[in-house]
Write a protein that holds these residues in place. Structure first.
Motif, mmCIF file in Angstrom:
data_model
loop_
_atom_site.group_PDB
_atom_site.id
_atom_site.type_symbol
_atom_site.label_atom_id
_atom_site.label_comp_id
_atom_site.label_asym_id
_atom_site.label_seq_id
_atom_site.Cartn_x
_atom_site.Cartn_y
_atom_site.Cartn_z
ATOM 1 N N ASN A 37 57.657 48.894 53.290
ATOM 2 C CA ASN A 37 56.339 49.517 53.440
ATOM 3 C C ASN A 37 55.262 48.457 53.649
ATOM 4 O O ASN A 37 55.283 47.393 53.033
ATOM 5 C CB ASN A 37 56.019 50.353 52.193
ATOM 6 C CG ASN A 37 54.528 50.634 52.055
ATOM 7 O OD1 ASN A 37 53.819 49.976 51.301
ATOM 8 N ND2 ASN A 37 54.036 51.595 52.811
ATOM 9 N N GLY A 38 54.318 48.792 54.507
ATOM 10 C CA GLY A 38 53.081 48.027 54.651
ATOM 11 C C GLY A 38 52.022 49.012 55.095
ATOM 12 O O GLY A 38 52.346 50.122 55.525
ATOM 13 N N GLY A 64 52.313 53.010 55.538
ATOM 14 C CA GLY A 64 51.311 53.858 54.898
ATOM 15 C C GLY A 64 50.609 53.136 53.771
ATOM 16 O O GLY A 64 51.175 52.227 53.160
ATOM 17 N N ALA A 93 53.433 46.996 45.825
ATOM 18 C CA ALA A 93 52.108 46.872 46.458
ATOM 19 C C ALA A 93 51.027 46.719 45.393
ATOM 20 O O ALA A 93 51.053 47.392 44.363
ATOM 21 C CB ALA A 93 51.820 48.100 47.319
ATOM 22 N N THR A 95 46.781 44.746 44.750
ATOM 23 C CA THR A 95 45.704 43.862 45.203
ATOM 24 C C THR A 95 45.131 43.141 43.981
ATOM 25 O O THR A 95 45.365 43.555 42.839
ATOM 26 C CB THR A 95 44.575 44.654 45.886
ATOM 27 O OG1 THR A 95 44.082 45.625 44.963
ATOM 28 C CG2 THR A 95 45.058 45.360 47.144
ATOM 29 N N MET A 194 48.192 36.111 47.526
ATOM 30 C CA MET A 194 47.330 36.736 46.522
ATOM 31 C C MET A 194 46.643 35.674 45.655
ATOM 32 O O MET A 194 45.439 35.718 45.435
ATOM 33 C CB MET A 194 48.159 37.682 45.641
ATOM 34 C CG MET A 194 47.361 38.391 44.581
ATOM 35 S SD MET A 194 48.372 39.532 43.609
ATOM 36 C CE MET A 194 48.162 41.047 44.519
HETATM 37 N N1 LIG Z 1 51.138 36.492 42.899
HETATM 38 C C1 LIG Z 1 51.009 36.548 41.583
HETATM 39 O O1 LIG Z 1 50.639 35.553 40.928
HETATM 40 C C2 LIG Z 1 51.326 37.817 40.837
HETATM 41 C C3 LIG Z 1 51.375 37.754 39.445
HETATM 42 C C4 LIG Z 1 51.635 38.911 38.718
HETATM 43 C C5 LIG Z 1 51.855 40.091 39.380
HETATM 44 N N2 LIG Z 1 51.809 40.138 40.738
HETATM 45 C C6 LIG Z 1 52.030 41.448 41.357
HETATM 46 O O2 LIG Z 1 53.140 41.382 42.232
HETATM 47 C C7 LIG Z 1 52.917 42.247 43.347
HETATM 48 C C8 LIG Z 1 53.038 41.453 44.628
HETATM 49 O O3 LIG Z 1 52.112 40.386 44.577
HETATM 50 P P1 LIG Z 1 52.012 39.265 45.721
HETATM 51 O O4 LIG Z 1 51.529 38.040 45.070
HETATM 52 O O5 LIG Z 1 53.253 39.238 46.537
HETATM 53 O O6 LIG Z 1 50.789 39.865 46.566
HETATM 54 P P2 LIG Z 1 50.414 39.745 48.096
HETATM 55 O O7 LIG Z 1 48.962 40.026 48.195
HETATM 56 O O8 LIG Z 1 50.931 38.485 48.701
HETATM 57 O O9 LIG Z 1 51.249 40.972 48.715
HETATM 58 C C9 LIG Z 1 50.955 42.293 48.364
HETATM 59 C C10 LIG Z 1 51.254 43.182 49.545
HETATM 60 O O10 LIG Z 1 50.946 44.536 49.154
HETATM 61 C C11 LIG Z 1 50.234 45.136 50.223
HETATM 62 N N3 LIG Z 1 49.436 46.228 49.723
HETATM 63 C C12 LIG Z 1 48.398 46.163 48.847
HETATM 64 N N4 LIG Z 1 47.894 47.388 48.646
HETATM 65 C C13 LIG Z 1 48.616 48.239 49.418
HETATM 66 C C14 LIG Z 1 48.568 49.627 49.656
HETATM 67 N N5 LIG Z 1 47.660 50.397 49.058
HETATM 68 N N6 LIG Z 1 49.465 50.184 50.497
HETATM 69 C C15 LIG Z 1 50.407 49.414 51.108
HETATM 70 N N7 LIG Z 1 50.476 48.083 50.935
HETATM 71 C C16 LIG Z 1 49.601 47.508 50.108
HETATM 72 C C17 LIG Z 1 49.388 43.992 50.801
HETATM 73 O O11 LIG Z 1 48.911 44.307 52.096
HETATM 74 C C18 LIG Z 1 50.378 42.852 50.763
HETATM 75 O O12 LIG Z 1 51.183 42.852 51.913
HETATM 76 C C19 LIG Z 1 51.540 42.869 43.136
HETATM 77 O O13 LIG Z 1 51.661 44.126 42.534
HETATM 78 C C20 LIG Z 1 50.870 41.881 42.211
HETATM 79 O O14 LIG Z 1 49.829 42.467 41.467
HETATM 80 C C21 LIG Z 1 51.554 39.027 41.485
#
Ligand SMILES: NC(=O)c1ccc[n+]([C@@H]2O[C@H](COP(=O)([O-])OP(=O)(O)OC[C@H]3O[C@@H](n4cnc5c(N)ncnc54)[C@H](O)[C@@H]3O)[C@@H](O)[C@H]2O)c1
Length: 251
Positions: A37-38, A64, A93, A95, A194
Motif C-alpha cells: 500500500n501507498g 489508498g 503507515a 506520519t 521519517m
Molecule cells: N523511523 C522511526 O524512527 C520509527 C520509530 C518508531 C516507530 N516508527 C513507525 O514505523 C512506521 C514506519 O515508519 P518509517 O520510519 O518507515 O516511516 P516513513 O515515513 O519512512 O514511511 C512511512 C510510509 O507510510 C506512508 N503513509 C503515511 N501515512 C499514510 C496514509 N495515510 N496512507 C498510506 N500511506 C501512508 C508514507 O507515505 C510513507 O511511505 C510508522 O508507523 C512509524 O510511526 C518509526
C-alpha cells in the motif's frame, strides 16, 4: 533462504519506503505474495513491487490513503481480491511531526490520530472478518517507543501510538481463539526518511541518550515483524509489543 511464508498473503500499509518497504521485500524473499500500500502509485511503490518480484514473489499495489475510511477499505479489498485472500496485515503507515502542545492545532492533532491510529482501526476492521472466517490470521501494528516513554513535542504522536498498543491488546483478546493473533512492534529511533526530517540537534541528543549509541537500521526492525507473522515461531505472542529500540525504553 527458508520459505517461512510460502502460500501466505500479506498486505503492508505505507510500504513504499522505510520500514514498510523492507518488511514487504522480506516477506517476498521468504515466499509470501505481497500487496504493498501507498497513497499513490509512485515510483517508490513501483520500485518496492519490482524488488518483491525479483525475489520471486507475486506483488501487487493496493493504493489508498489508509486514514480515509473508503480508501482504507478499498486498499484491503484490493489486496484480498488480487491475492485471493489475506493472511497477514502489517499496519505500518504513519506520519511524524513535532510541536509543543501549546502550539499544536486541532487539525494537526486530528491528522496525526488519523494517520497513526484511525488507519489501524480501518484496515484491521476490514481485514479481520476474512481472517476469522479462514481461522488463521496475523495483524502486526507499528507503534513506537514514544508510546511508552513520551517526548517533548510529541504528544499527538505518542498518544496515537499508545492508542495502537491499547487497540492491539483488546483486539488480540477478541480473536486469539479464532486463530488470529494481533501484536505490535515498537521501534526506537530508526534511520529512515521519517527521522531524517527531524531536527539535527534532536537527533544528536537522541543518539547520545541511547544505550546502544546509535539508531537502528530498518533491517533490524523487520525480523520482529516477521517473527510475529511466522507460524509456529510466533504462535504464543498475543497482544504483545516487541521493543527493538536500541535500549531507549526497557519495558
Ligand atoms: N523511523 C522511526 O524512527 C520509527 C520509530 C518508531 C516507530 N516508527 C513507525 O514505523 C512506521 C514506519 O515508519 P518509517 O520510519 O518507515 O516511516 P516513513 O515515513 O519512512 O514511511 C512511512 C510510509 O507510510 C506512508 N503513509 C503515511 N501515512 C499514510 C496514509 N495515510 N496512507 C498510506 N500511506 C501512508 C508514507 O507515505 C510513507 O511511505 C510508522 O508507523 C512509524 O510511526 C518509526
Amino acid at each position: 533462504m527458508t520459505q517461512r511464508f510460502e502460500g501466505r498473503r500479506v498486505l503492508v500499509t505505507g510500504g513504499s519506503r522505510g520500514i514498510g518497504a523492507d518488511v514487504a521485500v522480506a516477506f517476498a524473499r521468504e515466499g509470501a505474495a505481497v500487496a504493498v500500500n501507498g497513497r499513490s502509485r509512485s515510483d517508490a511503490l513501483e520500485d518496492v513491487l519490482r524488488r518483491c518480484e525479483e525475489a520471486g514473489a507475486t506483488a501487487v499495489a493496493a493504493v489508498g490513503d489508509v486514514s480515509d475510511a473508503e480508501q482504507a477499505a478499498q486498499a484491503v479489498r484490493t489486496a484480498q481480491e488480487r491475492l485471493g485472500g489475506l493472511d497477514v496485515l502489517v499496519n505500518n503507515a504513519g506520519t511524524l511531526n513535532e510541536s509543543p502542545l501549546v502550539d499544536l492545532e486541532l487539525e494537526q492533532w486530528d491528522a496525526m490520530v488519523a494517520s497513526d491510529l484511525r488507519s489501524v482501526y480501518l484496515c484491521t476492521h476490514e481485514a479481520l472478518p476474512g481472517m476469522v472466517e479462514q481461522g488463521w490470521g496475523r495483524v502486526i501494528n507499528l507503534t513506537s517507543q514514544l508510546a511508552v516513554k513520551g517526548a517533548p513535542g510529541m504528544a499527538h504522536y505518542s498518544a496515537a501510538k499508545a492508542g495502537v498498543i491499547g487497540f492491539t491488546r483488546s483486539v488480540a483478546r477478541e480473536v486469539a481463539q479464532e486463530g488470529v493473533l494481533v501484536n505490535a512492534v515498537a521501534p526506537g529511533p530508526v534511520e529512515t526518511d521519517m527521522t531524517d526530517d527531524l531536527d539535527d540537534d534532536w537527533k544528536q541528543q537522541k543518539t547520545a541518550e541511547l544505550p546502544l549509541g546509535r539508531f537502528a537500521r530498518v533491517e533490524e526492525i523487520t525480523p520482529s515483524v516477521l517473527l510475529l507473522a511466522a507460524s509456529p515461531d510466533g504462535d504464543v505472542y498475543v497482544g504483545q509489543t516487541l521493543h527493538p529500540n536500541s535500549g531507549d525504553v526497557m519495558p
